[in-house]
Design an enzyme around this catalytic site. Sequence first.
Site, PDB file in Angstrom:
ATOM      1  N   ASP A 123      36.000  43.548  28.450  1.00  0.00           N
ATOM      2  CA  ASP A 123      35.009  43.830  29.495  1.00  0.00           C
ATOM      3  C   ASP A 123      35.493  44.990  30.356  1.00  0.00           C
ATOM      4  OD1 ASP A 123      32.570  43.247  30.885  1.00  0.00           O
ATOM      5  OD2 ASP A 123      33.769  42.370  32.506  1.00  0.00           O
TER       6      ASP A 123
ATOM      7  N   GLU B 274      37.588  53.617  32.051  1.00  0.00           N
ATOM      8  CA  GLU B 274      36.205  53.162  32.167  1.00  0.00           C
ATOM      9  C   GLU B 274      35.529  53.717  33.420  1.00  0.00           C
ATOM     10  OE1 GLU B 274      36.479  48.852  32.622  1.00  0.00           O
ATOM     11  OE2 GLU B 274      36.673  49.055  34.776  1.00  0.00           O
TER      12      GLU B 274
ATOM     13  N   ARG C 177      41.675  43.856  34.141  1.00  0.00           N
ATOM     14  CA  ARG C 177      41.683  45.285  34.471  1.00  0.00           C
ATOM     15  C   ARG C 177      42.125  46.051  33.232  1.00  0.00           C
ATOM     16  NH1 ARG C 177      38.722  44.314  37.831  1.00  0.00           N
ATOM     17  NH2 ARG C 177      38.829  44.609  40.082  1.00  0.00           N
TER      18      ARG C 177
ATOM     19  N   HIS D 130      32.237  45.967  32.202  1.00  0.00           N
ATOM     20  CA  HIS D 130      32.657  45.354  33.467  1.00  0.00           C
ATOM     21  C   HIS D 130      31.551  44.473  34.044  1.00  0.00           C
ATOM     22  CE1 HIS D 130      35.968  46.068  36.597  1.00  0.00           C
ATOM     23  NE2 HIS D 130      35.359  44.929  36.875  1.00  0.00           N
TER      24      HIS D 130
HETATM   25  P1  NAI Z   1      43.808  35.316  41.465  1.00  0.00           P
HETATM   26  O1  NAI Z   1      44.538  36.095  42.498  1.00  0.00           O
HETATM   27  O2  NAI Z   1      43.144  34.032  41.840  1.00  0.00           O
HETATM   28  O3  NAI Z   1      44.802  34.986  40.240  1.00  0.00           O
HETATM   29  C1  NAI Z   1      45.661  35.925  39.666  1.00  0.00           C
HETATM   30  C2  NAI Z   1      46.826  35.154  39.052  1.00  0.00           C
HETATM   31  O4  NAI Z   1      47.610  36.059  38.284  1.00  0.00           O
HETATM   32  C3  NAI Z   1      47.756  34.528  40.086  1.00  0.00           C
HETATM   33  O5  NAI Z   1      47.980  33.155  39.774  1.00  0.00           O
HETATM   34  C4  NAI Z   1      49.051  35.337  39.960  1.00  0.00           C
HETATM   35  O6  NAI Z   1      50.230  34.573  40.219  1.00  0.00           O
HETATM   36  C5  NAI Z   1      48.985  35.758  38.500  1.00  0.00           C
HETATM   37  N1  NAI Z   1      49.778  36.928  38.169  1.00  0.00           N
HETATM   38  C6  NAI Z   1      50.025  38.021  38.938  1.00  0.00           C
HETATM   39  N2  NAI Z   1      50.782  38.902  38.250  1.00  0.00           N
HETATM   40  C7  NAI Z   1      51.010  38.338  37.024  1.00  0.00           C
HETATM   41  C8  NAI Z   1      51.724  38.758  35.864  1.00  0.00           C
HETATM   42  N3  NAI Z   1      52.371  39.948  35.831  1.00  0.00           N
HETATM   43  N4  NAI Z   1      51.772  37.925  34.806  1.00  0.00           N
HETATM   44  C9  NAI Z   1      51.130  36.730  34.824  1.00  0.00           C
HETATM   45  N5  NAI Z   1      50.433  36.278  35.890  1.00  0.00           N
HETATM   46  C10 NAI Z   1      50.372  37.083  36.976  1.00  0.00           C
HETATM   47  O7  NAI Z   1      42.777  36.335  40.812  1.00  0.00           O
HETATM   48  P2  NAI Z   1      41.391  35.981  40.092  1.00  0.00           P
HETATM   49  O8  NAI Z   1      40.306  35.832  41.086  1.00  0.00           O
HETATM   50  O9  NAI Z   1      41.633  34.892  39.115  1.00  0.00           O
HETATM   51  O10 NAI Z   1      41.114  37.358  39.323  1.00  0.00           O
HETATM   52  C11 NAI Z   1      41.916  37.778  38.243  1.00  0.00           C
HETATM   53  C12 NAI Z   1      41.547  39.193  37.883  1.00  0.00           C
HETATM   54  O11 NAI Z   1      40.212  39.226  37.358  1.00  0.00           O
HETATM   55  C13 NAI Z   1      41.465  40.149  39.090  1.00  0.00           C
HETATM   56  O12 NAI Z   1      42.719  40.701  39.341  1.00  0.00           O
HETATM   57  C14 NAI Z   1      40.504  41.200  38.636  1.00  0.00           C
HETATM   58  O13 NAI Z   1      41.246  42.252  38.091  1.00  0.00           O
HETATM   59  C15 NAI Z   1      39.693  40.513  37.535  1.00  0.00           C
HETATM   60  N6  NAI Z   1      38.259  40.430  37.842  1.00  0.00           N
HETATM   61  C16 NAI Z   1      37.379  40.910  36.911  1.00  0.00           C
HETATM   62  C17 NAI Z   1      36.006  40.845  37.121  1.00  0.00           C
HETATM   63  C18 NAI Z   1      35.037  41.337  36.095  1.00  0.00           C
HETATM   64  O14 NAI Z   1      33.845  41.501  36.401  1.00  0.00           O
HETATM   65  N7  NAI Z   1      35.444  41.585  34.867  1.00  0.00           N
HETATM   66  C19 NAI Z   1      35.463  40.278  38.372  1.00  0.00           C
HETATM   67  C20 NAI Z   1      36.473  39.742  39.265  1.00  0.00           C
HETATM   68  C21 NAI Z   1      37.814  39.842  39.005  1.00  0.00           C
END
Ligand code: NAI
Length: 356
Positions: free
Chosen positions: A285, A290, A261, A322
Site C-alpha cells: 500500500d 510514492e 511506510r 496509500h
Molecule cells: P503504533 O505507534 O501504535 O505502533 C507502532 C509499533 O511499532 C510500536 O509497538 C513500536 O514499539 C513498534 N516499533 C517501532 N520501531 C520498530 C522496529 N524497528 N521494529 C519492530 N517494531 C517497531 O503505530 P500504528 O498506529 O500501529 O501505525 C503503524 C504504522 O502504520 C505507522 O507508523 C504508519 O506508518 C502506518 N500507517 C499507514 C496508514 C495507511 O493508510 N497505509 C495509515 C496509518 C498508519
Amino acid sequence: MPGNKRNYGSIRCFHRCLVAGYDRRIWNMKILFYDTKKYDRDSFEKILPEYSDLEVEFLEADLSPRTAALAKGYDAICAFVSSDVSEKVVECLAANGVKLVLMRCAGFNNVDLDATNRCGITVLRVPGYSPEAVAEHAMALALAVTRRIHKSYIKVRENNFSLVGLTGMNFYGKTAGIIGTGKIGAAMCRICHGFGMKVLAYDMYRNPSLDFVEYVDLDTLLSTSDLISLHCPLTDDSYHMICTETINKMKDNVILVNTSRGALIKTEDLITGNRNKKFFGIGLDVYEEETNNVFENREDDILESSITARLLSFPNVIVTSHQGFLTEEALEAISRTTLDNARDYENGTIKDINAV
Ligand code: NAI
C-alpha cells in the site's frame, strides 16, 4: 461577528459570555481546508451540521508557499499528510492571522514544529482513527496476492475462465509474522489469529493484549513466517529493514505486505528478491518514491520513476495507493476528531499548546 481579527482575547471574552449565562456565540471559528478530495468533503459535510460554531471552506489546492496566503481571514487551516507545512509556509500563515493548524492525519513529519512554536501556532492532529481499517487492508492485500484476485478479475472480464496461474495458498494453519504490534499491528495479529494462523511478532515492546502471540527475534520471524506484514513506523532504525540481507533470511514462497511506510523496504532489493523467486506474493500500500503519486490521478503523466512500473510488471505483486486508512469509519473518525480539536481549541480546553 469580529470573525477574522479574533485573538486569544476573544477566547477569554467568549468564555466570560458563557459563564455569565449567555448562550449566543459571538463569533464562529473559520477554517480553510487544503487538499480536499471528494471523500474528505463528503465525510466532513456529513457531520458539519453538528458543529454550527465552525465555518469551513474547502480548497482543492494543497498547502504550499504559493497557497498559504489564501488563509488570510481564517483562524485555522486544515492540512493532510503531503501538505507542505514548512517554515516558510508557517510564517506566511502566521502573518495572515492563522492561529491553529489542524492535521487531519496521525503523522506530522511534514510540519515544522519549531516554526509553529516560534510563530505561536497550535498544531493538533488525529493520533489514531481506525487501526482496523489499515489492518483489514493489509489482509485484503495478502488475500488478493495469495488467491491471485487481481489476475482473475481481469481474466474473467476478458471471458478467460481458465484457472491456470491462479493457484493460491491457504492461510489456515500457516504462520504469520507481524513486525510492530502497536495499534495496527495488534489488529492484524487478531485478524491472522481469526484465520487460524500461528501468530509470531517482533517488537521492542510486548503488547499485553495479545496473549495468543509469540514474540520472537527478527531473524526467527523472518525465517519461519509464511506471511510477513510490516506495521512499525519509519525511523532511522527501521529504514530499509527489508533488504537483500533480511530477504535472504525469509522462507521461500513467503508473502510480504507493507501498509506502513515505503522506505521500510529497499525496493531495488525487493525487485531482485522477487526476480529470484523468493516471494509467493507481495502486497504494497506504500512504496518508496510514492510521494508524487499519492492521491493524484497521473494517468496522462510520464512518471519520473520506473519503480512502480517495474513492481507492477510482476504478476505476483499488487500495489495500492496509500489507501489503508480509507474506510467510511476511519474518515468519520478523522472528521470528528479534527472538528473536536478545533472546538477544544476554541473553548480553550487544549491543555498543551503546540503539543501534538
Ligand atoms: P503504533 O505507534 O501504535 O505502533 C507502532 C509499533 O511499532 C510500536 O509497538 C513500536 O514499539 C513498534 N516499533 C517501532 N520501531 C520498530 C522496529 N524497528 N521494529 C519492530 N517494531 C517497531 O503505530 P500504528 O498506529 O500501529 O501505525 C503503524 C504504522 O502504520 C505507522 O507508523 C504508519 O506508518 C502506518 N500507517 C499507514 C496508514 C495507511 O493508510 N497505509 C495509515 C496509518 C498508519
